[in-house]
Design a protein around this motif. Structure first.
Motif, PDB file in Angstrom:
ATOM      1  N   UNK A  11     -23.970  16.927 -15.615  1.00  0.00           N
ATOM      2  CA  UNK A  11     -24.572  15.632 -15.917  1.00  0.00           C
ATOM      3  C   UNK A  11     -24.426  15.403 -17.421  1.00  0.00           C
ATOM      4  N   UNK A  12     -25.264  14.543 -18.010  1.00  0.00           N
ATOM      5  CA  UNK A  12     -25.094  14.227 -19.428  1.00  0.00           C
ATOM      6  C   UNK A  12     -26.359  14.499 -20.232  1.00  0.00           C
ATOM      7  N   UNK A  13     -26.152  15.064 -21.404  1.00  0.00           N
ATOM      8  CA  UNK A  13     -27.262  15.331 -22.318  1.00  0.00           C
ATOM      9  C   UNK A  13     -27.928  14.024 -22.747  1.00  0.00           C
ATOM     10  N   UNK A  14     -29.238  14.098 -22.981  1.00  0.00           N
ATOM     11  CA  UNK A  14     -29.950  12.950 -23.522  1.00  0.00           C
ATOM     12  C   UNK A  14     -30.133  11.803 -22.552  1.00  0.00           C
ATOM     13  N   UNK A  15     -30.006  12.073 -21.242  1.00  0.00           N
ATOM     14  CA  UNK A  15     -30.162  11.025 -20.239  1.00  0.00           C
ATOM     15  C   UNK A  15     -31.215  11.428 -19.214  1.00  0.00           C
ATOM     16  N   UNK A  16     -31.693  10.416 -18.492  1.00  0.00           N
ATOM     17  CA  UNK A  16     -32.601  10.704 -17.382  1.00  0.00           C
ATOM     18  C   UNK A  16     -31.826  11.262 -16.189  1.00  0.00           C
ATOM     19  N   UNK A  17     -30.506  11.095 -16.202  1.00  0.00           N
ATOM     20  CA  UNK A  17     -29.689  11.566 -15.074  1.00  0.00           C
ATOM     21  C   UNK A  17     -29.822  13.067 -14.866  1.00  0.00           C
ATOM     22  N   UNK A  18     -29.825  13.841 -15.962  1.00  0.00           N
ATOM     23  CA  UNK A  18     -29.898  15.289 -15.829  1.00  0.00           C
ATOM     24  C   UNK A  18     -31.262  15.715 -15.293  1.00  0.00           C
TER      25      UNK A  18
ATOM     26  N   UNK B 296     -25.554  21.528 -15.762  1.00  0.00           N
ATOM     27  CA  UNK B 296     -25.120  21.605 -17.158  1.00  0.00           C
ATOM     28  C   UNK B 296     -25.023  20.206 -17.747  1.00  0.00           C
ATOM     29  N   UNK B 297     -25.593  20.026 -18.926  1.00  0.00           N
ATOM     30  CA  UNK B 297     -25.516  18.738 -19.603  1.00  0.00           C
ATOM     31  C   UNK B 297     -24.325  18.688 -20.554  1.00  0.00           C
ATOM     32  N   UNK B 298     -23.531  17.632 -20.464  1.00  0.00           N
ATOM     33  CA  UNK B 298     -22.356  17.472 -21.324  1.00  0.00           C
ATOM     34  C   UNK B 298     -22.565  16.298 -22.288  1.00  0.00           C
ATOM     35  N   UNK B 299     -21.843  16.345 -23.381  1.00  0.00           N
ATOM     36  CA  UNK B 299     -21.983  15.339 -24.422  1.00  0.00           C
ATOM     37  C   UNK B 299     -21.105  14.127 -24.110  1.00  0.00           C
ATOM     38  N   UNK B 300     -21.549  13.334 -23.164  1.00  0.00           N
ATOM     39  CA  UNK B 300     -20.842  12.112 -22.838  1.00  0.00           C
ATOM     40  C   UNK B 300     -20.077  12.148 -21.531  1.00  0.00           C
TER      41      UNK B 300
ATOM     42  N   UNK C 248     -17.411  22.537 -12.842  1.00  0.00           N
ATOM     43  CA  UNK C 248     -18.531  22.165 -11.975  1.00  0.00           C
ATOM     44  C   UNK C 248     -17.948  21.598 -10.696  1.00  0.00           C
ATOM     45  N   UNK C 249     -18.753  21.607  -9.645  1.00  0.00           N
ATOM     46  CA  UNK C 249     -18.265  21.147  -8.338  1.00  0.00           C
ATOM     47  C   UNK C 249     -18.643  19.700  -8.039  1.00  0.00           C
ATOM     48  N   UNK C 250     -19.594  19.183  -8.792  1.00  0.00           N
ATOM     49  CA  UNK C 250     -19.995  17.783  -8.652  1.00  0.00           C
ATOM     50  C   UNK C 250     -20.643  17.340  -9.956  1.00  0.00           C
ATOM     51  N   UNK C 251     -20.649  16.037 -10.191  1.00  0.00           N
ATOM     52  CA  UNK C 251     -21.334  15.496 -11.359  1.00  0.00           C
ATOM     53  C   UNK C 251     -22.285  14.398 -10.880  1.00  0.00           C
ATOM     54  N   UNK C 252     -23.300  14.128 -11.684  1.00  0.00           N
ATOM     55  CA  UNK C 252     -24.300  13.144 -11.269  1.00  0.00           C
ATOM     56  C   UNK C 252     -24.743  12.282 -12.440  1.00  0.00           C
ATOM     57  N   UNK C 253     -24.636  10.972 -12.238  1.00  0.00           N
ATOM     58  CA  UNK C 253     -25.163   9.978 -13.175  1.00  0.00           C
ATOM     59  C   UNK C 253     -25.173   8.653 -12.429  1.00  0.00           C
ATOM     60  N   UNK C 254     -25.259   7.545 -13.137  1.00  0.00           N
ATOM     61  CA  UNK C 254     -25.293   6.241 -12.494  1.00  0.00           C
ATOM     62  C   UNK C 254     -23.994   6.002 -11.724  1.00  0.00           C
ATOM     63  N   UNK C 255     -24.136   5.428 -10.536  1.00  0.00           N
ATOM     64  CA  UNK C 255     -22.997   5.340  -9.624  1.00  0.00           C
ATOM     65  C   UNK C 255     -21.833   4.526 -10.183  1.00  0.00           C
ATOM     66  N   UNK C 256     -22.124   3.478 -10.956  1.00  0.00           N
ATOM     67  CA  UNK C 256     -21.028   2.662 -11.487  1.00  0.00           C
ATOM     68  C   UNK C 256     -20.181   3.429 -12.495  1.00  0.00           C
TER      69      UNK C 256
END
Length: 274
Positions: A145-152, A170-174, A187-195
């Motif tokens: 996912x991403x650092x500094x977001x609610x997604x993680x 794991x949080x990534x920078x962007x 990683x096997x999947x990532x998660x954030x806003x669908x768009x």
């Protein structure tokens, strides 16, 4: 004498009210006729650099339309998940508004102000096609996912609900780093806003797919400097005008319509004031 005192006091109250309403950001922008917008340059399709080396996207078009209607020149400033709030907090602010697929959360509203919701999204997972047979499979996968977001935060909570008390997230920078982690197999999947997931999946058509239902609602607001009601009203009124005359729909369809590279149905309408 008493009449003069009352008249003087009334005049002072009117002056104080007008000064309070004006606000530093509104006054400066209206004076310089320049509005600085914080925008992502990695958030496909909201703000990114295309193959022609042009800075484009839904947020870029919305910022340009807002600036035009305010009679201002748009100055674009790069922000990311770690700077998009702090750039509004500085005194004076480094940007006057932030359009960077930023969810309006109460915890964020303690630091900056927000406009009305101008985009509606939700969080999902993206994985290589066929690797996730059931959403329960995600619980024991390595997730990015991403650092500094609610997604993680949301991703960890969701995986815990699926039965893993200590999920590997794991949080990534962007966005670029997050997608590269998926593409390289770290990683096997990532998660954030669908768009955003749709935007990056479109770079390699047919390789990845969205998995499961939305795990959160993500109402996007324009980030604004704290306690400047005149500037906030100006942005809100402009957003409503953009919606009312059909311009919003044109910009939306350009980026998310059925014939676009990132089809995503418009699910709600913005708040309209009579």
């Amino acid at each position: 004498m008493r009449v003069l005192k009352i008249t003087a006091m009334a005049a002072l109250l009117v002056l104080a009210a007008s000064v309070a309403f004006a606000g530093p950001t509104y006054d400066r922008v209206m004076s310089t006729k320049v509005v600085k917008a914080g925008l992502s340059n990695q958030g496909i399709p909201f703000g990114f650099i295309n193959d022609k080396n042009e800075w484009v996207g839904f947020d870029v078009d919305m910022a340009a339309e807002i600036a035009k209607r305010l009679g201002c020149k748009l100055e674009k400033v790069v922000v990311n998940n770690n700077t998009r709030i702090s750039f509004v907090q500085t005194n004076p602010p480094k940007v006057d508004m932030v359009l960077s697929n930023m969810t309006h959360k109460r915890v964020r509203d303690e630091k900056i102000d927000f406009s009305i919701t101008y985009f509606f999204d939700g969080q999902k997972f993206l994985a290589r096609k066929g690797t996730v047979k059931d959403v329960a499979d995600l619980a024991n996968m390595k997730i990015g996912s991403m650092q500094g977001t609610t997604s993680i935060v949301n991703a960890k909570a969701y995986l815990q609900e699926l039965g893993n008390p200590n999920p590997q997230v794991t949080g990534y920078d962007g966005e670029v780093a997050m997608f590269e982690a998926l593409n390289s197999g770290r990683v096997q999947a990532i998660s954030t806003d669908s768009t955003l997931l749709l935007g990056y999946a479109a770079k390699v058509p047919g390789k990845y797919e969205l998995v499961g239902d939305f795990i959160s609602d993500e109402p996007y607001g324009i980030g604004l400097p704290q306690d400047d009601s005149a500037w906030r009203d100006a942005i809100n009124f402009t957003l409503q005008d953009i919606w009312k005359d059909g311009t919003y729909k044109k910009i939306y369809d350009k980026w998310f319509g059925p014939d676009s590279d990132y089809p995503f149905p418009l699910t709600s309408k913005i708040e309209m004031w009579p």
